[in-house]
Design a protein around this motif. Structure first.
Motif, PDB file in Angstrom:
ATOM      1  N   GLU A 163     -73.290 -50.550   5.925  1.00 13.39           N
ATOM      2  CA  GLU A 163     -72.979 -49.137   6.149  1.00 13.39           C
ATOM      3  C   GLU A 163     -74.153 -48.382   6.770  1.00 13.39           C
ATOM      4  N   GLU A 164     -74.796 -49.039   7.714  1.00 11.82           N
ATOM      5  CA  GLU A 164     -75.890 -48.422   8.462  1.00 11.82           C
ATOM      6  C   GLU A 164     -75.369 -47.909   9.805  1.00 11.82           C
ATOM      7  N   PRO A 165     -76.089 -46.977  10.447  1.00 10.30           N
ATOM      8  CA  PRO A 165     -75.667 -46.462  11.755  1.00 10.30           C
ATOM      9  C   PRO A 165     -75.590 -47.587  12.787  1.00 10.30           C
ATOM     10  N   VAL A 166     -74.593 -47.506  13.658  1.00  6.53           N
ATOM     11  CA  VAL A 166     -74.363 -48.559  14.646  1.00  6.53           C
ATOM     12  C   VAL A 166     -74.485 -47.988  16.052  1.00  6.53           C
ATOM     13  N   VAL A 194     -72.592 -52.843   9.908  1.00  2.00           N
ATOM     14  CA  VAL A 194     -71.335 -52.292   9.408  1.00  2.00           C
ATOM     15  C   VAL A 194     -71.175 -52.608   7.923  1.00  2.00           C
ATOM     16  N   ILE A 195     -71.469 -53.842   7.546  1.00  2.00           N
ATOM     17  CA  ILE A 195     -71.358 -54.258   6.145  1.00  2.00           C
ATOM     18  C   ILE A 195     -72.308 -53.460   5.264  1.00  2.00           C
ATOM     19  N   GLU A 238     -61.896 -52.839  19.603  1.00  2.83           N
ATOM     20  CA  GLU A 238     -61.325 -52.737  18.259  1.00  2.83           C
ATOM     21  C   GLU A 238     -62.411 -52.495  17.218  1.00  2.83           C
ATOM     22  N   LEU A 239     -63.577 -53.086  17.426  1.00  5.54           N
ATOM     23  CA  LEU A 239     -64.676 -52.895  16.484  1.00  5.54           C
ATOM     24  C   LEU A 239     -65.165 -51.451  16.507  1.00  5.54           C
ATOM     25  N   ILE A 240     -65.266 -50.892  17.699  1.00  3.33           N
ATOM     26  CA  ILE A 240     -65.667 -49.481  17.818  1.00  3.33           C
ATOM     27  C   ILE A 240     -64.645 -48.583  17.132  1.00  3.33           C
ATOM     28  N   ALA A 241     -63.373 -48.900  17.323  1.00  4.55           N
ATOM     29  CA  ALA A 241     -62.319 -48.108  16.696  1.00  4.55           C
ATOM     30  C   ALA A 241     -62.402 -48.195  15.173  1.00  4.55           C
ATOM     31  N   TYR A 242     -62.744 -49.352  14.660  1.00  3.94           N
ATOM     32  CA  TYR A 242     -62.877 -49.512  13.206  1.00  3.94           C
ATOM     33  C   TYR A 242     -64.050 -48.682  12.672  1.00  3.94           C
ATOM     34  N   VAL A 243     -65.185 -48.746  13.391  1.00  7.21           N
ATOM     35  CA  VAL A 243     -66.350 -47.976  12.957  1.00  7.21           C
ATOM     36  C   VAL A 243     -66.036 -46.481  12.956  1.00  7.21           C
ATOM     37  N   ASP A 244     -65.250 -46.022  13.937  1.00  7.22           N
ATOM     38  CA  ASP A 244     -64.917 -44.600  14.052  1.00  7.22           C
ATOM     39  C   ASP A 244     -63.885 -44.150  13.022  1.00  7.22           C
TER      40      ASP A 244
END
Length: 222
Positions: free
Chosen positions: A122-125, A119-120, A175-181
């Motif tokens: 900015e790579e695909p997760v 995430v930091i 919450e982490l998934i929501a942030y990535v989205d």
């Protein structure tokens, strides 16, 4: 009293039966009573075996010497269970549960760290492996109450913090998934809070585990 008489002296053990009191008549034929200690039959010499007299079971004193045990008489068999067996079973059950749970929990935490690195950068997760680890951890059946013997001041055992840590981590991942989205920083903040809560629950679990494990060990060897 001769040495021979002393040698065959027996102690009286009044067995309390779960199914009710034992009833025998004076004309009943004598029965051979097997003695089982920790799942292993104890062989006795002729004339020193267990006997039933006046509705009481008599066994050789050597069977009880320096032993802590529970007693149950059923089907013409006297079952003796040394309490050492109960507490060592505690240790085995707890060890297996703790090994499986902590291994799986650490996989969750390590995968979260890996995801945060991406995430930091900015790579695909990909969250699929993380979801798999969470499901594996939830599937751990834990310790069955029938397999656990209370120890010292612990009238029961409570490892609920283990499951609370997993539930908190599930919320954190959501919450982490929501942030990535969405890129919503509030979701990221919520993720950190839930993860912190999960780790706190995990620490509480390990503290309780250590206390009960030590108590079981002490009860087994004293």
């Amino acid at each position: 009293m001769s040495k021979k008489v002393k040698k065959i002296m027996v102690v009286t053990l009044a067995c309390v039966l779960l199914s009710g009191s034992m009833a025998f008549t004076a004309t009943s034929a004598p029965k051979k009573i097997d003695i089982i200690l920790n799942e292993k039959e104890i062989k006795t010499q002729a004339g020193t075996g267990a006997k039933i007299i006046d509705n009481r079971v008599y066994i050789p004193a050597t069977v009880l010497r320096s032993a802590r045990f529970s007693v149950e008489y059923k089907n013409s068999t006297l079952h003796l269970m040394n309490s050492y067996f109960h507490y060592t079973r505690n240790l085995m059950e707890m060890h297996v549960f703790n090994h499986v749970f902590t291994t799986r929990f650490n996989k969750i935490d390590q995968e979260v760290v890996n995801i945060m690195g991406k995430v930091i950068l900015e790579e695909p997760v990909d969250f699929s492996k993380l979801q798999e680890f969470i499901e594996e951890t939830e599937s751990n059946a834990g310790i069955l109450p029938d397999n656990f013997t209370p120890v010292l001041d612990y009238n029961s055992y409570d490892f609920s913090h283990a499951w609370q840590s997993v539930e908190a981590y599930k919320k954190a991942v959501h919450e982490l998934i929501a942030y990535v989205d969405t890129g919503d920083k509030e979701k990221l903040k919520s993720f950190y809070q839930e993860r912190k809560q999960a780790l706190e629950y995990y620490d509480l679990y390990t503290n309780v585990y250590d206390l009960i494990f030590k108590a079981s060990f002490t009860s087994a060897v004293r």
